[in-house]
Design an enzyme around this catalytic site. Structure first.
Site, PDB file in Angstrom:
ATOM      1  N   LYS A 228      63.920  55.450  44.246  1.00  0.00           N
ATOM      2  CA  LYS A 228      63.585  56.443  43.080  1.00  0.00           C
ATOM      3  C   LYS A 228      64.916  56.420  42.217  1.00  0.00           C
ATOM      4  CE  LYS A 228      61.821  59.560  40.470  1.00  0.00           C
ATOM      5  NZ  LYS A 228      61.161  59.568  39.616  1.00  0.00           N
TER       6      LYS A 228
ATOM      7  N   CYS B  54      65.183  64.553  34.743  1.00  0.00           N
ATOM      8  CA  CYS B  54      65.357  63.803  35.649  1.00  0.00           C
ATOM      9  C   CYS B  54      66.328  62.546  35.172  1.00  0.00           C
ATOM     10  CB  CYS B  54      64.256  62.937  35.847  1.00  0.00           C
ATOM     11  SG  CYS B  54      62.746  64.007  36.672  1.00  0.00           S
TER      12      CYS B  54
HETATM   13  P1  NAD Z   1      60.374  72.402  38.813  1.00  0.00           P
HETATM   14  O1  NAD Z   1      61.635  73.284  38.403  1.00  0.00           O
HETATM   15  O2  NAD Z   1      59.412  72.402  37.608  1.00  0.00           O
HETATM   16  O3  NAD Z   1      59.593  72.931  39.923  1.00  0.00           O
HETATM   17  C1  NAD Z   1      60.335  73.385  41.172  1.00  0.00           C
HETATM   18  C2  NAD Z   1      59.562  74.741  41.550  1.00  0.00           C
HETATM   19  O4  NAD Z   1      60.144  74.827  42.815  1.00  0.00           O
HETATM   20  C3  NAD Z   1      59.653  75.923  40.827  1.00  0.00           C
HETATM   21  O5  NAD Z   1      58.593  76.214  40.508  1.00  0.00           O
HETATM   22  C4  NAD Z   1      60.455  76.798  41.800  1.00  0.00           C
HETATM   23  O6  NAD Z   1      60.263  78.138  41.593  1.00  0.00           O
HETATM   24  C5  NAD Z   1      59.981  76.147  43.039  1.00  0.00           C
HETATM   25  N1  NAD Z   1      61.122  76.867  44.334  1.00  0.00           N
HETATM   26  C6  NAD Z   1      62.286  76.607  44.422  1.00  0.00           C
HETATM   27  N2  NAD Z   1      62.542  77.361  45.578  1.00  0.00           N
HETATM   28  C7  NAD Z   1      61.646  77.394  46.406  1.00  0.00           C
HETATM   29  C8  NAD Z   1      61.195  77.737  47.556  1.00  0.00           C
HETATM   30  N3  NAD Z   1      62.046  78.208  48.455  1.00  0.00           N
HETATM   31  N4  NAD Z   1      60.078  77.968  48.113  1.00  0.00           N
HETATM   32  C9  NAD Z   1      58.981  77.626  47.165  1.00  0.00           C
HETATM   33  N5  NAD Z   1      59.335  77.218  45.972  1.00  0.00           N
HETATM   34  C10 NAD Z   1      60.421  77.000  45.570  1.00  0.00           C
HETATM   35  O7  NAD Z   1      60.752  70.942  39.297  1.00  0.00           O
HETATM   36  P2  NAD Z   1      60.018  69.704  39.073  1.00  0.00           P
HETATM   37  O8  NAD Z   1      60.169  69.101  37.717  1.00  0.00           O
HETATM   38  O9  NAD Z   1      58.669  69.743  39.533  1.00  0.00           O
HETATM   39  O10 NAD Z   1      61.024  68.731  39.882  1.00  0.00           O
HETATM   40  C11 NAD Z   1      60.744  68.827  41.374  1.00  0.00           C
HETATM   41  C12 NAD Z   1      61.347  67.516  42.197  1.00  0.00           C
HETATM   42  O11 NAD Z   1      60.508  66.392  41.666  1.00  0.00           O
HETATM   43  C13 NAD Z   1      62.863  67.214  41.471  1.00  0.00           C
HETATM   44  O12 NAD Z   1      63.477  66.909  42.594  1.00  0.00           O
HETATM   45  C14 NAD Z   1      62.671  66.113  40.378  1.00  0.00           C
HETATM   46  O13 NAD Z   1      63.760  65.428  40.250  1.00  0.00           O
HETATM   47  C15 NAD Z   1      61.412  65.373  41.095  1.00  0.00           C
HETATM   48  N6  NAD Z   1      60.799  64.616  39.874  1.00  0.00           N
HETATM   49  C16 NAD Z   1      60.572  65.307  38.849  1.00  0.00           C
HETATM   50  C17 NAD Z   1      59.562  64.725  37.936  1.00  0.00           C
HETATM   51  C18 NAD Z   1      59.339  65.305  36.548  1.00  0.00           C
HETATM   52  O14 NAD Z   1      58.960  64.613  35.504  1.00  0.00           O
HETATM   53  N7  NAD Z   1      59.578  66.708  36.569  1.00  0.00           N
HETATM   54  C19 NAD Z   1      59.107  63.550  38.092  1.00  0.00           C
HETATM   55  C20 NAD Z   1      59.255  62.843  39.231  1.00  0.00           C
HETATM   56  C21 NAD Z   1      60.343  63.340  40.181  1.00  0.00           C
END
Ligand code: NAD
Length: 440
Positions: free
Chosen positions: A205, A261
């Site tokens: 990744k 990201c």
């Molecule tokens: P985000 O911030 O949109 O979502 C994360 C969610 O997790 C939030 O809603 C938050 O409230 C929740 N959260 C935090 N602590 C928690 C807990 N203890 N219990 C339950 N929920 C909890 O993040 P995202 O953009 O979805 O990214 C998540 C992961 O995926 C990251 O590691 C990111 O690097 C990776 N990623 C993101 C993308 C993208 O395009 N956004 C693409 C691929 C990978």
């Protein structure tokens, strides 16, 4: 299959909704009570094309539930997905506190065999760390699998439903068998599951994202060079991209990469490499070049206005870090606006989806327009920071009538140079010739 997704953000919500659409029973868990309430009422807390319809369909089909209770979410799940934040920590490394906290909670909750699938982008060794945390708290059997997510905001539903590949990092045959069953509807001969060990999966990744960030940055440097030597980056790009070893995607120059990201992932891989005593020189340069590139419109604007920006009124089109999302995390528009505010410029900005997120950052320090033309009244110039399709074919006559001066600095090369020669604008873009107005 009974599934739980922990973390209902951009990745978790899309994952949960798409898996429910394939007939699975999915519970999405989040600690953000407002978000969960909105979702229970069928409202999307983010902007993501095509997600709303899917959300409604699966809520109505009673396949998709939302809760703040981890205990309730985990109870019946065969597979537990982690889609938790891994933001940049103070030292540049990925902050694993969200993942570790949930691992700890799971260790106290699980009572029968579970597969814990990590979709968050995490440093190499995290699967082992999560395994250790949970195994110290329970004797219940479980497996931890690395399954990095490759979806792109703006195309997230399509990317999840038709992934180029699914990476599964696991040594457990049992976990692989179950995940193979779960992902069967998403794979084809050309879009396979690739199995590997956890460490290689975690690195895949970072390697993919940092390679793409490097490709963008390389083109930005070619564009900067074009400006100095009188070449045209758009023509060069087409010439380069026709070589299948290079490919024509991700060759578009602009004012730098942003988002939730690429910036954090490049930093995290540098940090990870430093810790492994490997000096990842290319990525260090990528960070340095991109930091400058995000501000690269400013010297152009200063040169045009002879270093006298104080009191000027400047319009901005595009605030999101890229089109088709409301996400403004690390958006180049933020760097641009900060530089303008430092120079006492009055900023009037418009974005089709990202204004409410930007309001959280700037409040009333900048003015938000209600549409693209609404931010042009009496502006000294327009800056384009995001290439939303709705900006690409405007009425140039209407723009000119509204603006104090017909001056555009385009950070995304959305207009054709030949067209701009006929429109009567001073037009500067990235890596291409400056179009000037007669008598300028
Ligand atoms: P985000 O911030 O949109 O979502 C994360 C969610 O997790 C939030 O809603 C938050 O409230 C929740 N959260 C935090 N602590 C928690 C807990 N203890 N219990 C339950 N929920 C909890 O993040 P995202 O953009 O979805 O990214 C998540 C992961 O995926 C990251 O590691 C990111 O690097 C990776 N990623 C993101 C993308 C993208 O395009 N956004 C693409 C691929 C990978």
């Amino acid at each position: 299959m009974n599934l739980t997704v922990i973390g209902t953000g951009y990745v978790g919500l899309v994952t949960g909704t798409c898996l429910a659409d394939m007939g699975n029973q999915v519970t999405c868990v989040d600690i953000d009570a407002d978000k969960i309430k909105q979702l229970q009422n069928g409202k999307l807390p983010i902007y993501e094309p095509n997600l709303e319809e899917l959300l409604h369909r699966n809520i109505e089909g009673e396949r998709l539930l939302f809760t703040t209770s981890l205990k309730e979410g985990v109870k019946n799940a065969a597979v537990i997905f982690l889609a938790l934040p891994t933001p940049q920590g103070g030292d540049g490394s990925a902050d694993l506190s969200y993942v570790k906290k949930v691992a700890h909670d799971l260790g106290k909750l699980i009572a029968d065999y579970k597969i814990i699938v990590n979709k968050s982008t995490v440093p190499v060794g995290t699967s082992e760390a999560v395994h250790k945390i949970i195994s110290e708290l329970t004797d219940t059997p479980f497996d931890v699998v690395s399954n990095p997510e490759f979806l792109r905001e703006g195309y997230a539903v399509k990317d999840f439903m038709e992934p180029q590949r699914i990476i599964i990092g696991s040594k457990s045959e049992r976990a692989k068998r179950i995940l193979n069953e779960l992902y069967k509807p998403f794979i084809t001969v050309k879009r396979p599951i690739i199995y590997m060990d956890e460490r290689s999966s975690e690195l895949t990744k970072y390697a993919a994202n940092t390679f793409l960030a490097t490709k963008i940055t390389f083109m930005n440097e070619i564009a900067n060079l074009c400006e100095k030597i009188g070449a045209d980056v758009d023509i060069t790009r087409v010439g380069m991209g026709s070589d299948p070893r290079i490919g024509n995607r991700f060759l578009f120059p602009g004012i730098g990469y942003g988002g939730s990201c690429f910036p954090k992932d490049v930093n995290a891989l540098v940090k990870l490499s430093d810790e492994a005593t490997y000096d990842f020189k290319i990525l260090k340069s990528v960070i340095a070049v991109n930091t400058e590139q995000k501000k690269s419109l400013i010297p152009k604007v200063e040169r045009y206005f002879k270093n006298d920006l104080k009191g000027k009124k400047i319009g901005i089109w595009g605030l999101a870090f890229k089109p088709n999302t409301d996400d403004v995390r690390e958006a180049p528009a933020i760097d641009v606006i900060n530089e303008l505010l430092l120079r006492d410029v009055e900023v009037v900005a418009y974005d089709p989806e990202a204004m409410s997120n930007m309001k959280k950052i700037y409040g009333d320090r900048i003015i938000f327009g209600t549409n693209a033309y609404g931010v042009l009244k009496d502006v000294d110039c327009l800056l384009i920071c995001t290439e939303w399709s709705q900006f690409t074919s405007p009425s140039f006559g209407r723009m000119k009538n509204l603006m104090k001066r017909p001056v555009i600095f385009d950070g995304r090369n959305i207009f054709d140079l030949e067209v701009m020669k006929t429109k009567g604008f001073h037009y500067e873009s990235v890596g291409r010739k400056i179009i000037t107005i007669e008598n300028e």
